[in-house]
Design a protein around this motif. Structure first.
Motif, PDB file in Angstrom:
ATOM      1  N   SER A   9       0.859  -1.175   0.000  1.00  0.00           N
ATOM      2  CA  SER A   9       0.000   0.000   0.000  1.00  0.00           C
ATOM      3  C   SER A   9       0.898   1.229   0.000  1.00  0.00           C
ATOM      4  CB  SER A   9      -0.891  -0.005   1.252  1.00  0.00           C
ATOM      5  OG  SER A   9      -1.611   1.196   1.347  1.00  0.00           O
ATOM      6  N   GLY A  10       0.617   2.158  -0.888  1.00  0.00           N
ATOM      7  CA  GLY A  10       1.404   3.382  -0.926  1.00  0.00           C
ATOM      8  C   GLY A  10       1.467   3.970  -2.321  1.00  0.00           C
ATOM      9  N   ARG A  11       2.252   5.008  -2.429  1.00  0.00           N
ATOM     10  CA  ARG A  11       2.424   5.673  -3.722  1.00  0.00           C
ATOM     11  C   ARG A  11       3.284   4.798  -4.626  1.00  0.00           C
ATOM     12  NH1 ARG A  11       1.954   9.763  -6.927  1.00  0.00           N
ATOM     13  NH2 ARG A  11       3.706  10.886  -7.833  1.00  0.00           N
ATOM     14  N   LEU A  12       2.871   4.659  -5.860  1.00  0.00           N
ATOM     15  CA  LEU A  12       3.613   3.857  -6.830  1.00  0.00           C
ATOM     16  C   LEU A  12       4.721   4.738  -7.416  1.00  0.00           C
ATOM     17  CD1 LEU A  12       0.679   1.961  -8.573  1.00  0.00           C
ATOM     18  CD2 LEU A  12       1.812   1.502  -6.387  1.00  0.00           C
ATOM     19  N   ASP A  13       5.795   4.824  -6.669  1.00  0.00           N
ATOM     20  CA  ASP A  13       6.900   5.725  -6.951  1.00  0.00           C
ATOM     21  C   ASP A  13       8.178   4.918  -7.146  1.00  0.00           C
ATOM     22  OD1 ASP A  13       9.177   7.706  -5.749  1.00  0.00           O
ATOM     23  OD2 ASP A  13       7.485   8.853  -6.567  1.00  0.00           O
ATOM     24  N   PRO A  14       9.110   5.372  -7.988  1.00  0.00           N
ATOM     25  CA  PRO A  14      10.343   4.610  -8.213  1.00  0.00           C
ATOM     26  C   PRO A  14      11.123   4.261  -6.940  1.00  0.00           C
ATOM     27  CG  PRO A  14      10.164   6.360  -9.842  1.00  0.00           C
ATOM     28  CD  PRO A  14       9.046   6.563  -8.854  1.00  0.00           C
ATOM     29  N   VAL A  15      11.071   5.103  -5.917  1.00  0.00           N
ATOM     30  CA  VAL A  15      11.817   4.846  -4.690  1.00  0.00           C
ATOM     31  C   VAL A  15      11.341   3.566  -3.982  1.00  0.00           C
ATOM     32  CG1 VAL A  15      10.389   6.180  -3.058  1.00  0.00           C
ATOM     33  CG2 VAL A  15      12.864   6.000  -2.697  1.00  0.00           C
ATOM     34  N   LYS A  16      10.150   3.103  -4.318  1.00  0.00           N
ATOM     35  CA  LYS A  16       9.600   1.900  -3.684  1.00  0.00           C
ATOM     36  C   LYS A  16      10.199   0.615  -4.241  1.00  0.00           C
ATOM     37  CE  LYS A  16       6.841   4.402  -1.185  1.00  0.00           C
ATOM     38  NZ  LYS A  16       7.090   4.638   0.212  1.00  0.00           N
ATOM     39  N   LYS A  56       6.460 -11.040 -17.091  1.00  0.00           N
ATOM     40  CA  LYS A  56       6.814 -12.162 -16.220  1.00  0.00           C
ATOM     41  C   LYS A  56       5.680 -13.180 -16.121  1.00  0.00           C
ATOM     42  CE  LYS A  56      10.108  -9.788 -13.196  1.00  0.00           C
ATOM     43  NZ  LYS A  56      11.272 -10.651 -13.346  1.00  0.00           N
ATOM     44  N   ASN A  57       4.558 -12.873 -16.779  1.00  0.00           N
ATOM     45  CA  ASN A  57       3.380 -13.740 -16.757  1.00  0.00           C
ATOM     46  C   ASN A  57       2.885 -14.005 -15.327  1.00  0.00           C
ATOM     47  OD1 ASN A  57       1.334 -15.132 -18.036  1.00  0.00           O
ATOM     48  ND2 ASN A  57       2.428 -17.075 -17.953  1.00  0.00           N
ATOM     49  N   ILE A  58       2.853 -12.937 -14.534  1.00  0.00           N
ATOM     50  CA  ILE A  58       2.359 -13.050 -13.155  1.00  0.00           C
ATOM     51  C   ILE A  58       1.122 -12.172 -12.942  1.00  0.00           C
ATOM     52  CG2 ILE A  58       4.543 -13.735 -12.081  1.00  0.00           C
ATOM     53  CD1 ILE A  58       5.011 -10.761 -11.377  1.00  0.00           C
ATOM     54  N   HIS A  59       0.612 -11.617 -14.026  1.00  0.00           N
ATOM     55  CA  HIS A  59      -0.536 -10.710 -13.940  1.00  0.00           C
ATOM     56  C   HIS A  59      -1.783 -11.394 -13.390  1.00  0.00           C
ATOM     57  CE1 HIS A  59      -0.629 -12.544 -17.919  1.00  0.00           C
ATOM     58  NE2 HIS A  59      -1.947 -12.389 -17.890  1.00  0.00           N
ATOM     59  N   THR A  60      -1.894 -12.707 -13.557  1.00  0.00           N
ATOM     60  CA  THR A  60      -3.087 -13.404 -13.050  1.00  0.00           C
ATOM     61  C   THR A  60      -3.089 -13.491 -11.530  1.00  0.00           C
ATOM     62  OG1 THR A  60      -2.012 -15.545 -13.313  1.00  0.00           O
ATOM     63  CG2 THR A  60      -3.387 -14.769 -15.152  1.00  0.00           C
ATOM     64  N   GLY A  61      -1.936 -13.315 -10.910  1.00  0.00           N
ATOM     65  CA  GLY A  61      -1.856 -13.355  -9.449  1.00  0.00           C
ATOM     66  C   GLY A  61      -1.842 -11.986  -8.811  1.00  0.00           C
ATOM     67  N   LEU A  62      -2.057 -10.945  -9.622  1.00  0.00           N
ATOM     68  CA  LEU A  62      -1.955  -9.563  -9.167  1.00  0.00           C
ATOM     69  C   LEU A  62      -3.305  -8.866  -9.222  1.00  0.00           C
ATOM     70  CD1 LEU A  62      -0.282  -6.872  -8.623  1.00  0.00           C
ATOM     71  CD2 LEU A  62      -0.190  -6.674 -11.116  1.00  0.00           C
ATOM     72  N   VAL A  63      -3.606  -8.093  -8.185  1.00  0.00           N
ATOM     73  CA  VAL A  63      -4.772  -7.213  -8.196  1.00  0.00           C
ATOM     74  C   VAL A  63      -4.273  -5.819  -7.838  1.00  0.00           C
ATOM     75  CG1 VAL A  63      -6.994  -6.664  -7.135  1.00  0.00           C
ATOM     76  CG2 VAL A  63      -6.357  -9.061  -7.508  1.00  0.00           C
ATOM     77  N   MET A  64      -4.532  -4.866  -8.731  1.00  0.00           N
ATOM     78  CA  MET A  64      -4.203  -3.465  -8.472  1.00  0.00           C
ATOM     79  C   MET A  64      -5.517  -2.711  -8.340  1.00  0.00           C
ATOM     80  SD  MET A  64      -0.982  -2.809 -11.062  1.00  0.00           S
ATOM     81  CE  MET A  64      -0.506  -1.256 -10.322  1.00  0.00           C
ATOM     82  N   VAL A  65      -5.770  -2.140  -7.163  1.00  0.00           N
ATOM     83  CA  VAL A  65      -7.057  -1.488  -6.923  1.00  0.00           C
ATOM     84  C   VAL A  65      -6.989   0.022  -7.024  1.00  0.00           C
ATOM     85  CG1 VAL A  65      -7.968  -3.386  -5.542  1.00  0.00           C
ATOM     86  CG2 VAL A  65      -6.774  -1.507  -4.398  1.00  0.00           C
ATOM     87  N   GLY A  66      -5.807   0.578  -7.258  1.00  0.00           N
ATOM     88  CA  GLY A  66      -5.673   2.026  -7.363  1.00  0.00           C
ATOM     89  C   GLY A  66      -5.629   2.678  -5.994  1.00  0.00           C
ATOM     90  N   GLN A  67      -5.689   3.996  -6.020  1.00  0.00           N
ATOM     91  CA  GLN A  67      -5.637   4.759  -4.777  1.00  0.00           C
ATOM     92  C   GLN A  67      -6.963   4.656  -4.048  1.00  0.00           C
ATOM     93  OE1 GLN A  67      -4.328   8.778  -5.317  1.00  0.00           O
ATOM     94  NE2 GLN A  67      -4.743   9.355  -3.215  1.00  0.00           N
ATOM     95  N   LYS A  68      -6.902   4.403  -2.755  1.00  0.00           N
ATOM     96  CA  LYS A  68      -8.097   4.289  -1.926  1.00  0.00           C
ATOM     97  C   LYS A  68      -7.943   5.168  -0.695  1.00  0.00           C
ATOM     98  CE  LYS A  68     -10.029   1.247  -4.535  1.00  0.00           C
ATOM     99  NZ  LYS A  68     -11.173   1.591  -5.326  1.00  0.00           N
ATOM    100  N   PHE A  69      -8.994   5.887  -0.373  1.00  0.00           N
ATOM    101  CA  PHE A  69      -8.978   6.728   0.818  1.00  0.00           C
ATOM    102  C   PHE A  69      -8.937   5.863   2.073  1.00  0.00           C
ATOM    103  CE2 PHE A  69     -11.247   9.021   4.203  1.00  0.00           C
ATOM    104  CZ  PHE A  69     -10.392  10.101   4.344  1.00  0.00           C
ATOM    105  N   GLU A  70      -9.677   4.770   2.062  1.00  0.00           N
ATOM    106  CA  GLU A  70      -9.751   3.848   3.205  1.00  0.00           C
ATOM    107  C   GLU A  70      -9.019   2.559   2.834  1.00  0.00           C
ATOM    108  OE1 GLU A  70     -10.109   2.442   6.709  1.00  0.00           O
ATOM    109  OE2 GLU A  70     -11.028   4.403   6.350  1.00  0.00           O
ATOM    110  N   VAL A  71      -7.820   2.369   3.366  1.00  0.00           N
ATOM    111  CA  VAL A  71      -7.012   1.202   3.002  1.00  0.00           C
ATOM    112  C   VAL A  71      -7.198   0.013   3.944  1.00  0.00           C
ATOM    113  CG1 VAL A  71      -5.246   2.569   1.838  1.00  0.00           C
ATOM    114  CG2 VAL A  71      -4.954   1.987   4.242  1.00  0.00           C
ATOM    115  N   LEU A  72      -7.763   0.230   5.115  1.00  0.00           N
ATOM    116  CA  LEU A  72      -7.855  -0.862   6.092  1.00  0.00           C
ATOM    117  C   LEU A  72      -8.571  -2.111   5.578  1.00  0.00           C
ATOM    118  CD1 LEU A  72      -8.288   0.994   9.503  1.00  0.00           C
ATOM    119  CD2 LEU A  72      -6.236  -0.032   8.519  1.00  0.00           C
ATOM    120  N   PRO A  73      -9.666  -2.002   4.832  1.00  0.00           N
ATOM    121  CA  PRO A  73     -10.291  -3.228   4.315  1.00  0.00           C
ATOM    122  C   PRO A  73      -9.348  -4.037   3.422  1.00  0.00           C
ATOM    123  CG  PRO A  73     -11.792  -1.374   4.070  1.00  0.00           C
ATOM    124  CD  PRO A  73     -10.474  -0.814   4.504  1.00  0.00           C
TER     125      PRO A  73
END
Length: 180
Positions: A9-16, A56-73
């Protein structure tokens, strides 16, 4: 329920250091198909992340939900939090993850060592150790009964040491000491 979910969870920034994060995920996902990756956030690295996952053919195991105000769920849907940053100060994302009982596997940079007790409520890894340094502990954590113990330790640490009143008191003490 049968999947083991790694959360970022966080900003999708190169430093990450998403190249390393995705390499760790690819290694783990290929070793165990029940390991999935949930990315909460948005930023300049989003397209690059999507491209690497397709390559890398790993997209089927990935979920990207975008920016969310409420991250706890989203954090509650996970089993472990992964942070492979090149540099950090004291990332609130780690505190948020631990508050819901997620053990954290993170690069040993910045103030992260002040938050995570290596081997007790998470793991610290040197980014120079590369993919295997992170993937080995992640796979071991998934296979062991230590996950539940670490989960309780992570949650307890936040409840005991990082409540708002405690943090305000610590800041007040620091300010008082600086002012003499």
């Amino acid at each position: 329920e049968e999947d083991f979910v790694i959360v970022f969870s966080g900003r999708l920034d190169p430093v990450k250091n998403f190249e390393l994060l995705l390499e760790v995920f690819a290694y783990c996902h290929k070793a165990d198909g029940t390991i999935k990756l949930l990315i909460v956030g948005d930023g300049p690295e989003r397209q690059k992340i999507e491209q690497i996952c397709m390559q890398k053919n790993i997209h089927t195991g990935l979920v990207m939900v975008g920016q969310k105000f409420e991250v706890l769920p989203y954090l509650r849907a996970g089993d472990v939090f992964l942070l492979t940053s090149f540099t950090e100060q004291m990332p609130l994302t780690i505190l948020e993850a631990m508050s819901v009982g997620l053990p954290v596997i993170a690069s040993d940079v910045g103030e992260i060592r002040q938050i995570i007790d290596d081997g007790k409520d998470g793991f610290l890894r040197n980014i120079r150790d590369g993919c295997e340094g992170f993937a080995t502990v992640l796979l071991r954590l998934k296979q062991s009964s230590d996950w539940q113990t670490m989960s309780h330790a992570a949650r307890s640490k936040i409840v005991v040491g990082f409540q708002e009143t405690i943090m305000v008191r610590c800041y007040q003490t620091l300010i008082d000491n600086l002012l003499g």
